[in-house]
Design an enzyme around this catalytic site. Structure first.
Site, PDB file in Angstrom:
ATOM      1  N   GLU A 153      -0.594  -8.041   2.803  1.00  0.00           N
ATOM      2  CA  GLU A 153      -0.809  -6.617   2.517  1.00  0.00           C
ATOM      3  C   GLU A 153      -1.051  -5.764   3.766  1.00  0.00           C
ATOM      4  O   GLU A 153      -0.595  -4.610   3.832  1.00  0.00           O
ATOM      5  CB  GLU A 153      -1.981  -6.449   1.538  1.00  0.00           C
ATOM      6  CG  GLU A 153      -1.677  -6.902   0.116  1.00  0.00           C
ATOM      7  CD  GLU A 153      -1.792  -8.407  -0.091  1.00  0.00           C
ATOM      8  OE1 GLU A 153      -2.241  -9.121   0.847  1.00  0.00           O
ATOM      9  OE2 GLU A 153      -1.435  -8.897  -1.173  1.00  0.00           O
ATOM     10  N   ASP A 191       0.092  -1.347  -0.719  1.00  0.00           N
ATOM     11  CA  ASP A 191       0.367  -2.412   0.246  1.00  0.00           C
ATOM     12  C   ASP A 191       1.094  -3.621  -0.327  1.00  0.00           C
ATOM     13  O   ASP A 191       1.035  -4.702   0.242  1.00  0.00           O
ATOM     14  CB  ASP A 191      -0.968  -2.882   0.835  1.00  0.00           C
ATOM     15  CG  ASP A 191      -1.951  -3.319  -0.243  1.00  0.00           C
ATOM     16  OD1 ASP A 191      -1.512  -3.583  -1.369  1.00  0.00           O
ATOM     17  OD2 ASP A 191      -3.166  -3.383   0.045  1.00  0.00           O
ATOM     18  N   HIS A 237      -5.784 -14.282 -13.236  1.00  0.00           N
ATOM     19  CA  HIS A 237      -4.464 -13.788 -12.818  1.00  0.00           C
ATOM     20  C   HIS A 237      -3.393 -14.805 -13.231  1.00  0.00           C
ATOM     21  O   HIS A 237      -3.656 -16.006 -13.266  1.00  0.00           O
ATOM     22  CB  HIS A 237      -4.508 -13.628 -11.294  1.00  0.00           C
ATOM     23  CG  HIS A 237      -3.336 -12.940 -10.683  1.00  0.00           C
ATOM     24  ND1 HIS A 237      -2.085 -13.512 -10.608  1.00  0.00           N
ATOM     25  CD2 HIS A 237      -3.216 -11.727 -10.083  1.00  0.00           C
ATOM     26  CE1 HIS A 237      -1.255 -12.680 -10.003  1.00  0.00           C
ATOM     27  NE2 HIS A 237      -1.918 -11.590  -9.680  1.00  0.00           N
ATOM     28  N   ARG A 276      -3.501 -14.129  -1.834  1.00  0.00           N
ATOM     29  CA  ARG A 276      -2.690 -15.203  -1.247  1.00  0.00           C
ATOM     30  C   ARG A 276      -3.396 -15.897  -0.092  1.00  0.00           C
ATOM     31  O   ARG A 276      -3.308 -17.111   0.060  1.00  0.00           O
ATOM     32  CB  ARG A 276      -1.359 -14.621  -0.732  1.00  0.00           C
ATOM     33  CG  ARG A 276      -0.220 -14.697  -1.719  1.00  0.00           C
ATOM     34  CD  ARG A 276       1.061 -14.194  -1.042  1.00  0.00           C
ATOM     35  NE  ARG A 276       2.253 -14.528  -1.811  1.00  0.00           N
ATOM     36  CZ  ARG A 276       2.650 -13.926  -2.914  1.00  0.00           C
ATOM     37  NH1 ARG A 276       1.914 -12.966  -3.448  1.00  0.00           N
ATOM     38  NH2 ARG A 276       3.777 -14.295  -3.510  1.00  0.00           N
ATOM     39  N   HIS A 303      -7.537 -13.688  -6.619  1.00  0.00           N
ATOM     40  CA  HIS A 303      -6.086 -13.925  -6.642  1.00  0.00           C
ATOM     41  C   HIS A 303      -5.407 -13.862  -5.280  1.00  0.00           C
ATOM     42  O   HIS A 303      -4.219 -14.128  -5.175  1.00  0.00           O
ATOM     43  CB  HIS A 303      -5.404 -12.899  -7.550  1.00  0.00           C
ATOM     44  CG  HIS A 303      -5.341 -11.526  -6.929  1.00  0.00           C
ATOM     45  ND1 HIS A 303      -6.366 -10.637  -6.974  1.00  0.00           N
ATOM     46  CD2 HIS A 303      -4.346 -10.914  -6.229  1.00  0.00           C
ATOM     47  CE1 HIS A 303      -6.020  -9.530  -6.342  1.00  0.00           C
ATOM     48  NE2 HIS A 303      -4.810  -9.672  -5.876  1.00  0.00           N
ATOM     49  N   GLU A 362      -2.131   6.177  -1.272  1.00  0.00           N
ATOM     50  CA  GLU A 362      -3.120   5.194  -0.777  1.00  0.00           C
ATOM     51  C   GLU A 362      -2.728   4.728   0.638  1.00  0.00           C
ATOM     52  O   GLU A 362      -2.580   3.541   0.914  1.00  0.00           O
ATOM     53  CB  GLU A 362      -3.293   4.002  -1.722  1.00  0.00           C
ATOM     54  CG  GLU A 362      -4.604   3.259  -1.487  1.00  0.00           C
ATOM     55  CD  GLU A 362      -4.830   2.085  -2.442  1.00  0.00           C
ATOM     56  OE1 GLU A 362      -4.431   0.971  -2.088  1.00  0.00           O
ATOM     57  OE2 GLU A 362      -5.418   2.292  -3.511  1.00  0.00           O
TER      58      GLU A 362
HETATM   59  C1  UD1 Z   1       0.671  -9.085  -5.828  1.00  0.00           C
HETATM   60  C2  UD1 Z   1       0.565  -8.338  -4.516  1.00  0.00           C
HETATM   61  C3  UD1 Z   1      -0.900  -8.154  -4.123  1.00  0.00           C
HETATM   62  C4  UD1 Z   1      -1.715  -7.547  -5.252  1.00  0.00           C
HETATM   63  C5  UD1 Z   1      -1.488  -8.350  -6.522  1.00  0.00           C
HETATM   64  C6  UD1 Z   1      -2.201  -7.665  -7.665  1.00  0.00           C
HETATM   65  C7  UD1 Z   1       2.331  -8.757  -2.880  1.00  0.00           C
HETATM   66  C8  UD1 Z   1       2.818  -9.636  -1.812  1.00  0.00           C
HETATM   67  N1  UD1 Z   1       1.197  -9.097  -3.463  1.00  0.00           N
HETATM   68  O1  UD1 Z   1       0.171 -10.394  -5.598  1.00  0.00           O
HETATM   69  O2  UD1 Z   1      -0.974  -7.308  -2.999  1.00  0.00           O
HETATM   70  O3  UD1 Z   1      -3.066  -7.598  -4.896  1.00  0.00           O
HETATM   71  O4  UD1 Z   1      -0.087  -8.413  -6.813  1.00  0.00           O
HETATM   72  O5  UD1 Z   1      -2.383  -8.505  -8.743  1.00  0.00           O
HETATM   73  O6  UD1 Z   1       2.963  -7.780  -3.186  1.00  0.00           O
HETATM   74  N2  UD1 Z   1       2.898 -13.637 -12.487  1.00  0.00           N
HETATM   75  C9  UD1 Z   1       3.263 -13.701 -13.821  1.00  0.00           C
HETATM   76  N3  UD1 Z   1       3.197 -12.558 -14.562  1.00  0.00           N
HETATM   77  C10 UD1 Z   1       2.760 -11.377 -14.068  1.00  0.00           C
HETATM   78  C11 UD1 Z   1       2.374 -11.316 -12.710  1.00  0.00           C
HETATM   79  C12 UD1 Z   1       2.462 -12.446 -11.932  1.00  0.00           C
HETATM   80  O7  UD1 Z   1       3.654 -14.747 -14.316  1.00  0.00           O
HETATM   81  O8  UD1 Z   1       2.706 -10.397 -14.804  1.00  0.00           O
HETATM   82  C13 UD1 Z   1       2.993 -14.863 -11.662  1.00  0.00           C
HETATM   83  C14 UD1 Z   1       4.439 -15.211 -11.295  1.00  0.00           C
HETATM   84  O9  UD1 Z   1       4.585 -16.606 -11.294  1.00  0.00           O
HETATM   85  C15 UD1 Z   1       4.546 -14.672  -9.873  1.00  0.00           C
HETATM   86  C16 UD1 Z   1       3.142 -14.937  -9.350  1.00  0.00           C
HETATM   87  O10 UD1 Z   1       2.293 -14.659 -10.441  1.00  0.00           O
HETATM   88  O11 UD1 Z   1       5.575 -15.305  -9.131  1.00  0.00           O
HETATM   89  C17 UD1 Z   1       2.734 -14.165  -8.143  1.00  0.00           C
HETATM   90  O12 UD1 Z   1       3.015 -12.793  -8.281  1.00  0.00           O
HETATM   91  P1  UD1 Z   1       3.247 -11.882  -6.961  1.00  0.00           P
HETATM   92  O13 UD1 Z   1       3.484 -10.476  -7.377  1.00  0.00           O
HETATM   93  O14 UD1 Z   1       4.259 -12.503  -6.086  1.00  0.00           O
HETATM   94  O15 UD1 Z   1       1.885 -12.026  -6.190  1.00  0.00           O
HETATM   95  P2  UD1 Z   1       0.406 -11.589  -6.571  1.00  0.00           P
HETATM   96  O16 UD1 Z   1      -0.505 -12.654  -6.109  1.00  0.00           O
HETATM   97  O17 UD1 Z   1       0.360 -11.156  -7.977  1.00  0.00           O
HETATM   98  N1  UDP Z   2      -7.487  -5.395 -13.757  1.00  0.00           N
HETATM   99  C1  UDP Z   2      -7.137  -5.385 -15.093  1.00  0.00           C
HETATM  100  N2  UDP Z   2      -7.215  -6.548 -15.802  1.00  0.00           N
HETATM  101  C2  UDP Z   2      -7.615  -7.716 -15.236  1.00  0.00           C
HETATM  102  C3  UDP Z   2      -7.953  -7.706 -13.857  1.00  0.00           C
HETATM  103  C4  UDP Z   2      -7.858  -6.528 -13.137  1.00  0.00           C
HETATM  104  O1  UDP Z   2      -6.787  -4.345 -15.639  1.00  0.00           O
HETATM  105  O2  UDP Z   2      -7.662  -8.737 -15.931  1.00  0.00           O
HETATM  106  C5  UDP Z   2      -7.394  -4.142 -12.991  1.00  0.00           C
HETATM  107  C6  UDP Z   2      -8.620  -3.754 -12.203  1.00  0.00           C
HETATM  108  O3  UDP Z   2      -9.539  -3.020 -12.968  1.00  0.00           O
HETATM  109  C7  UDP Z   2      -8.021  -2.944 -11.078  1.00  0.00           C
HETATM  110  C8  UDP Z   2      -6.697  -3.619 -10.816  1.00  0.00           C
HETATM  111  O4  UDP Z   2      -6.390  -4.341 -12.010  1.00  0.00           O
HETATM  112  O5  UDP Z   2      -7.731  -1.616 -11.496  1.00  0.00           O
HETATM  113  C9  UDP Z   2      -6.837  -4.548  -9.646  1.00  0.00           C
HETATM  114  O6  UDP Z   2      -5.746  -5.360  -9.594  1.00  0.00           O
HETATM  115  P1  UDP Z   2      -5.730  -6.707  -8.777  1.00  0.00           P
HETATM  116  O7  UDP Z   2      -7.112  -7.207  -8.581  1.00  0.00           O
HETATM  117  O8  UDP Z   2      -4.742  -7.584  -9.456  1.00  0.00           O
HETATM  118  O9  UDP Z   2      -5.066  -6.256  -7.400  1.00  0.00           O
HETATM  119  P2  UDP Z   2      -5.649  -5.605  -6.058  1.00  0.00           P
HETATM  120  O10 UDP Z   2      -6.414  -4.390  -6.407  1.00  0.00           O
HETATM  121  O11 UDP Z   2      -6.464  -6.641  -5.385  1.00  0.00           O
HETATM  122  O12 UDP Z   2      -4.406  -5.318  -5.280  1.00  0.00           O
END
Ligand code: UD1
Ligand code: UDP
Length: 383
Positions: free
Chosen positions: A134, A98, A243, A212, A210, A120
């Site tokens: 999502e 998602d 995160h 949104r 984490h 999924e």
């Molecule tokens: C995204 C997904 C969410 C998922 C989550 C898992 C969307 C809209 N959201 O949300 O469904 O649950 O990932 O974690 O697709 N950033 C870093 N380094 C990284 C990752 C993120 O710096 O490795 C920072 C960046 O500033 C980035 C921000 O986090 O712009 C947000 O990342 P983004 O992928 O847009 O949203 P998530 O909240 O991570």
């Molecule tokens: N996870 C990880 N390291 C972390 C936090 C989460 O490896 O510090 C793993 C967790 O075990 C799970 C996945 O990341 O497998 C979940 O990701 P996240 O919570 O970012 O996204 P969501 O599942 O809510 O989309």
């Protein structure tokens, strides 16, 4: 005979954790040529998973920006994938779950008339704005998809209610395949601080947040409740891998820095995370993936959200939906910490999300879809 070129496209940490086992499974079938394209929607958190599973992508769109917008992610994935498809056109594109990567990749494949497989598929909260974005991402991905791999029978039933009836297969969730390879009794953590915790002598609470839709007041309430729990119960230890979202970093550190019994860490590698989950007392989270993993490891989960698209473990009694109001979080956590009978009822290990065979079933169903198998795979059944 020509091999079927299967391109898996993913970009965030959870997609990578759930797609790596599948990519490995695909590589084990001579009829299939697996190709991997990462969007880089996440950078460090994606690279951590790729390194852990020793997976080297064939293409990397490298799109991440600090505090990126949904529109930027969507448009960069669309444009980037168009170029990739021109260089290396697959027979099918697999997307996961998602995220905005998943939706945009499915749309890009559709624009290029390439069939889409949705891994999924069929999870629904039935609230367009929560989880945001999502719920809409997975609805739209489901509309674009030609073949649907639903983890559970309930997920397949959701699709059926939407009129999606052909090429829907119940497979289990690949995250359970992943857990079968990561968790070990004699595991030594990469994050050394985790090696020095007395998991049997002290109650350890694992938390993450984490989402949104929780940005703003809900996340502040979560942090306030955790700060209060930690301060009033010094016997507990909270471990919170934060995160990398700048908003989450700022909020978590703003509220929780300097509290002795809260350990804030960088995002943990997936092996560390799964093994930590296996050793803690309970989990508090707004994550989707943790709601699937913790029940399999026999850990009670308090969900810091108003709803869930994963009702199976709630029905099984190991997950509770708590919401994000500080008072509700304190009440639910207090009960789990103080009422042993309640804790033991929630602690039972349940596996409504899979049996470790999801990747095999997905691969066999793909072969069936392309006419290379006479029968689809045996469906996953909850025991
Ligand atoms: C995204 C997904 C969410 C998922 C989550 C898992 C969307 C809209 N959201 O949300 O469904 O649950 O990932 O974690 O697709 N950033 C870093 N380094 C990284 C990752 C993120 O710096 O490795 C920072 C960046 O500033 C980035 C921000 O986090 O712009 C947000 O990342 P983004 O992928 O847009 O949203 P998530 O909240 O991570
Ligand atoms: N996870 C990880 N390291 C972390 C936090 C989460 O490896 O510090 C793993 C967790 O075990 C799970 C996945 O990341 O497998 C979940 O990701 P996240 O919570 O970012 O996204 P969501 O599942 O809510 O989309």
């Amino acid at each position: 005979m020509n091999r079927i070129k299967v391109m898996s496209v993913f970009g965030t940490r959870p997609e990578a954790i759930k797609m790596c086992p599948l990519v490995k499974a695909l590589a084990g079938y001579p009829e299939i040529e697996p190709v991997v394209c990462v969007t880089g929607q996440h950078r460090e958190m994606l690279d951590q998973v790729l390194a852990a599973f020793a997976l080297r992508p064939d293409f990397d769109l490298d799109i991440m920006e600090k505090s990126q917008t949904l529109s930027s992610v969507t448009s960069k994935v669309l444009l980037g994938l168009r170029e990739v498809f021109q260089k290396d056109r697959p027979d099918i594109v697999l997307v996961h779950g998602d995220t905005t990567t998943s939706f945009a990749a499915a749309l890009a494949a559709f624009y290029d008339k390439i069939p889409v497989g949705h891994v999924e598929a069929g999870l629904r909260s039935f609230d367009k704005m929560s989880p945001y974005p999502e719920e809409m991402n997975r609805l739209l991905t489901g509309r674009l998809a030609d073949i649907h791999f639903a983890p559970t029978p309930a997920n397949a039933a959701n699709l059926e209610r939407e009129g999606v009836r052909s090429h829907v297969y119940v497979t289990g969730n690949t995250v359970i395949d992943a857990i079968h390879t990561t968790v070990r009794d004699d595991y030594v953590f990469d994050c050394d601080a985790l090696n020095h915790i007395d998991y049997t002598g002290r109650r350890v609470v694992l938390m993450t947040a984490h989402r949104r839709e929780n940005y703003g007041a809900p996340m502040e309430q979560i942090m306030q409740a955790v700060a209060q729990l930690a301060r009033t119960r010094p016997d507990l230890l909270f471990v919170y891998p934060v995160h990398l979202s700048p908003y989450v970093q700022q909020t978590a550190h703003g509220y929780l820095d300097g509290i002795d019994n809260i350990l804030l860490t960088e995002p943990l590698g997936v092996f560390d995370m799964h093994n930590l989950m296996g050793r803690v007392f309970m989990v508090m989270t707004d994550s989707g993936g943790l709601q699937e993993e913790a029940p399999a490891l026999g850990k009670p989960v308090l969900v810091l959200r108003r709803e869930t698209e994963r009702p199976e473990a709630v029905q099984a009694g190991t997950v509770e939906i708590v919401g994000t109001a500080a008072g509700d979080i304190l009440a639910h956590a207090g009960r789990l910490l103080d009422d042993e009978a309640h804790y033991l009822r929630m602690k039972r290990a349940v596996n409504p999300y899979g049996d470790g065979q999801a990747s095999r079933r997905i691969t066999e169903n793909l072969l069936f879809y392309f006419g290379r198998r006479a029968e689809p795979a045996d469906p996953f059944r909850v025991r």
